[in-house]
Design a protein around this motif. Structure first.
Motif, PDB file in Angstrom:
ATOM      1  N   GLY A  72      -0.451  31.326   2.434  1.00  0.00           N
ATOM      2  CA  GLY A  72      -1.712  31.622   1.514  1.00  0.00           C
ATOM      3  C   GLY A  72      -1.816  33.034   1.330  1.00  0.00           C
ATOM      4  O   GLY A  72      -0.876  33.768   0.599  1.00  0.00           O
ATOM      5  N   ARG A  73      -2.822  33.761   1.730  1.00  0.00           N
ATOM      6  CA  ARG A  73      -3.265  35.117   1.281  1.00  0.00           C
ATOM      7  C   ARG A  73      -2.874  36.014   2.649  1.00  0.00           C
ATOM      8  O   ARG A  73      -3.289  36.932   2.835  1.00  0.00           O
ATOM      9  CB  ARG A  73      -4.431  35.243   0.943  1.00  0.00           C
ATOM     10  N   SER A  74      -2.315  35.578   3.624  1.00  0.00           N
ATOM     11  CA  SER A  74      -2.106  36.039   4.937  1.00  0.00           C
ATOM     12  C   SER A  74      -0.535  36.906   4.505  1.00  0.00           C
ATOM     13  O   SER A  74       0.203  36.733   3.630  1.00  0.00           O
ATOM     14  CB  SER A  74      -1.724  35.373   5.987  1.00  0.00           C
ATOM     15  N   GLY A  75      -0.417  38.047   5.579  1.00  0.00           N
ATOM     16  CA  GLY A  75       0.634  38.968   5.150  1.00  0.00           C
ATOM     17  C   GLY A  75       2.128  38.041   5.481  1.00  0.00           C
ATOM     18  O   GLY A  75       1.865  37.256   6.556  1.00  0.00           O
ATOM     19  N   ARG A  76       3.144  38.666   5.269  1.00  0.00           N
ATOM     20  CA  ARG A  76       4.462  37.884   5.609  1.00  0.00           C
ATOM     21  C   ARG A  76       4.959  38.720   6.888  1.00  0.00           C
ATOM     22  O   ARG A  76       4.677  39.789   7.190  1.00  0.00           O
ATOM     23  CB  ARG A  76       5.518  38.399   4.397  1.00  0.00           C
ATOM     24  N   ALA A  77       5.788  37.951   7.779  1.00  0.00           N
ATOM     25  CA  ALA A  77       5.782  38.412   8.994  1.00  0.00           C
ATOM     26  C   ALA A  77       7.380  38.799   9.281  1.00  0.00           C
ATOM     27  O   ALA A  77       8.391  38.176   8.369  1.00  0.00           O
ATOM     28  CB  ALA A  77       5.468  37.718   9.890  1.00  0.00           C
ATOM     29  N   PRO A  78       7.494  39.619  10.129  1.00  0.00           N
ATOM     30  CA  PRO A  78       9.130  39.941  10.373  1.00  0.00           C
ATOM     31  C   PRO A  78       9.817  38.685  11.052  1.00  0.00           C
ATOM     32  O   PRO A  78      10.943  38.698  10.964  1.00  0.00           O
ATOM     33  CB  PRO A  78       9.099  41.008  11.294  1.00  0.00           C
ATOM     34  N   GLU A  79       8.891  37.625  11.680  1.00  0.00           N
ATOM     35  CA  GLU A  79       9.499  36.509  12.367  1.00  0.00           C
ATOM     36  C   GLU A  79       8.409  35.562  12.343  1.00  0.00           C
ATOM     37  O   GLU A  79       7.152  35.852  12.188  1.00  0.00           O
ATOM     38  CB  GLU A  79      10.013  36.774  13.770  1.00  0.00           C
TER      39      GLU A  79
END
Length: 292
Positions: A63-70
């Protein structure tokens, strides 16, 4: 006039988007969506009719949450703690649907001081055996000839949405609920971050192998809220789970995997009864699986 939805972004290594509503009491329901490459929005109705404060985050990468490194489940647990801290919530009632049901269980097990009660909706505490749906000819017919959509390269959010639409007959039991469900899917912000982990072989399940035993040891009120015709998580796992978790009760609706869409009124009745406090008093003999 209905209650107003607010939006908030909780900062951190991965920003978490939260849709929330104020409630009329001191109870907070943290609702965790499934997919996982969906957003929270498909759960808003009928949860928005509850009286408690509602927190509906989009999981990292969704959704509108950030992308994560993992995308390890432990990082998701940290995200949920940050959400509760940001809203000043010491203990919440926690609901998880489908994949989110396994996330909710892990959160209760790893952060028991933050969880007041647990609702496992359209999901399971026990692992799904490979022969769970053997002999269910209607399910076999719906799935016949369908290819695994996640084997293709270059997937886009539009592909994930198309798969959700294609899977609608598997997830919705009541024909009259289908048009509204398809409209609901039009508003979901689909992503591809989690399916890319699946394709890469790096996706770690949030399910803990000894979840039932560990939840039982928490002495936590648990509601298993399930559709009798769920073609993803079999209803047959409800009874053995009740045997393993003394403080669990179950409500089985005449519904499919998206039981909150198939039977929103029954879903709300079950949640209100459970969250209203009757099932939370120590010493109460909790109910067995039954239809609402």
């Amino acid at each position: 006039m209905g209650r107003v939805w607010h939006e908030r972004r909780v900062p951190g290594e991965t920003d978490i988007f939260v849709a929330w509503q104020e409630g009329t009491g001191d109870r907070t329901l943290l609702a965790i969506h499934g997919g996982p490459d969906w957003d929270h929005s498909y759960l808003r109705d009928p949860l928005e009719r509850l009286d408690c404060r509602l927190l509906l985050p989009d999981l990292r990468g969704c959704g509108r949450s950030g992308r994560a490194p993992e995308y390890h489940p432990d990082g998701v647990m940290d995200d949920l703690v940050r959400v509760l801290d940001a809203f000043g919530v010491e203990r919440a009632d926690v609901l998880g649907h489908s994949f989110g049901g396994m996330v909710a269980q892990r959160f209760a097990i790893t952060h028991p001081s933050r969880v007041r009660s647990l609702v496992v909706s359209g999901s399971s505490v026990l692992p799904v055996p490979p022969d769970a749906f053997e002999g269910w000819t209607e399910r076999d017919a719906l799935l016949a000839g369908r290819e695994d959509p996640w084997q293709r390269g270059g997937l886009t959010p539009a592909d994930v949405q198309a798969e959700a639409v294609a899977a609608a007959p598997v997830n919705i039991w009541r024909a009259e609920a289908m048009p509204g469900y398809l409209r609901r899917l039009e508003d979901v912000r689909f992503g591809v971050e989690w399916v890319r982990q699946l394709q890469a072989g790096t996706l770690v399940t949030p399910r803990l192998p000894d979840a039932a035993q560990r939840i039982a040891e928490l002495d936590l009120p648990v509601l298993l809220l399930h559709g009798r015709y769920d073609m993803t998580f079999p209803v047959d796992l409800v009874e053995p789970t009740l045997d393993l978790i003394p403080r669990a009760r179950a409500v089985v609706l005449e519904a499919g995997h998206m039981l909150h869409v198939d039977d929103p009124e029954g879903y709300l009745r079950a949640l209100r009864e459970f969250l209203g406090g009757a099932a939370l008093h120590d010493g109460l003999e909790l109910g067995r699986a039954r239809p609402v």
